[in-house]
Design an enzyme around this catalytic site. Structure first.
Site, short mmCIF file in Angstrom:
data_model
loop_
_atom_site.label_atom_id
_atom_site.label_comp_id
_atom_site.label_asym_id
_atom_site.label_seq_id
_atom_site.Cartn_x
_atom_site.Cartn_y
_atom_site.Cartn_z
NE ARG A 196 -5.24 -6.11 5.45
CZ ARG A 196 -4.40 -5.53 6.30
NH1 ARG A 196 -3.32 -4.91 5.83
NH2 ARG A 196 -4.61 -5.56 7.59
CE1 TYR A 227 0.86 0.79 4.48
CE2 TYR A 227 0.42 -1.57 4.40
CZ TYR A 227 0.94 -0.47 5.05
OH TYR A 227 1.55 -0.62 6.28
CG ASP A 229 -2.14 -0.73 14.50
OD1 ASP A 229 -1.00 -0.95 14.10
OD2 ASP A 229 -3.17 -0.95 13.83
#
Length: 319
Positions: free
Chosen positions: A156, A75, A275
């Site tokens: 992914r 990404y 996170d």
């Protein structure tokens, strides 16, 4: 390796072969999705973290001008550099942290080791490694403050990959005293449990095993995680990603019972993290609001001390 893992591996290898053939035929450049940036205005939480609290799962992205993103990144992302990282932690009251190198940086771990070098002992790191790395390279990472490595078994992020290489890497880093981080697809903890229990080193399961709150506390994937956590002294779980688990959205309260169940199940082997900057989430959380969830699933001060201070200090060997 069980049958399902083998199928995953064969599928991955076939996909890699097809991808290589496509590149050989000058195929169109692959489309890389762009993820959302973090909330730029973290609120000051109502809950005050105890001294030496550790954010045990956080990332730094770039700046890309200094730490280029991998050509194979899954990404695209905006920079989330050290300066912003520090300001978020100052706002929410974090004093220690563990930086997990993200897949966007591949096996270039400088973004982590450089931050550790500037932290005066307050940061540790989790690296991305490969079986091709030499003993000298691994030793250098160890000396730089790396105390573990990560494997993301998500489609992914690249899929299961070669489990033989996984086993070789794990045994190599175990000799350095490292643990491993593992990140699974929802519902796959049961099939990986035999692999995990046979590991020669402690392992940490990311994001509460990617539990899905909509499936309830009796979901077989979650009960398998509780069983593994209870029985295997090598098993640690990160109380992170409530925004990922939630089906109801903000303020993510439907994920709180899962966090509480994991903490009650093995209070000496749970750690907490934000996170930040929250890659690949459907609903972007505010980090101050994440902190304010803590007393909902860990209301007891002694448990808060374990979750936020004592457990990470022991696992990550903070001085």
């Amino acid at each position: 390796m069980n049958r399902r893992e083998c199928l995953h591996l064969l599928t991955g290898l076939a996909g890699a072969a097809l991808a290589g053939e496509a590149r050989g035929q000058a195929a169109e450049p692959r489309s890389i999705p762009t993820i959302a940036p973090p909330d730029p205005n973290p609120k000051t939480p109502s809950f005050k973290l105890p001294p030496k609290s550790c954010d045990s799962h956080t990332h730094i992205f770039g700046p890309a001008s200094r730490y280029p993103f991998s050509e194979k990144r899954p990404y695209n992302t905006a920079d989330a550099p050290l300066e912003t990282f520090r300001s978020v932690h100052e706002k929410i009251g974090v004093e220690r942290c563990v930086i997990v190198n993200a897949t966007v940086h591949g096996t270039d771990n400088r973004v982590v080791t450089d931050a550790i070098a500037q932290s005066e002992g307050a940061y540790k790191g989790i690296a991305n490694v490969s079986d091709e790395m030499t003993e000298k390279e691994l030793a250098a990472l160890d000396k730089s403050g790396i105390c573990g490595c990560r494997f993301a078994f998500l489609k992914r992020l690249g899929g299961v990959g070669d489990m033989n290489k996984f086993q070789r890497i794990v045994h190599r880093v175990a000799e350095l005293g490292w643990h491993i981080d593992v990140y699974f697809e929802p519902g796959t903890v049961p099939e990986f449990a035999p692999v995990l229990t046979a590991l020669p080193t402690p392992y940490v399961i990311d994001h509460m095993g990617t539990v899905q709150a909509a499936k309830g506390l009796d979901d077989p994937g979650f009960t398998a995680l509780l069983d593994l956590q209870k029985k295997d002294e090598k098993c640690w779980v990160k109380i992170t990603g409530l925004e990922r688990a939630s089906a109801a959205g903000k303020p993510f309260h439907d994920a709180v019972p899962f966090a509480k169940a994991l903490i009650d199940n093995a209070p000496d082997r749970v750690i907490w993290g934000t996170d930040w900057p929250h890659p690949n989430v459907k609903i972007m959380p505010n980090d101050g609001e994440i902190v304010d969830l803590i007393p909902l699933y860990a209301p007891d001060k002694a448990i808060q001390q374990k979750l936020l201070v004592d457990n990470p200090a022991r696992l990550f060997k903070f001085g």
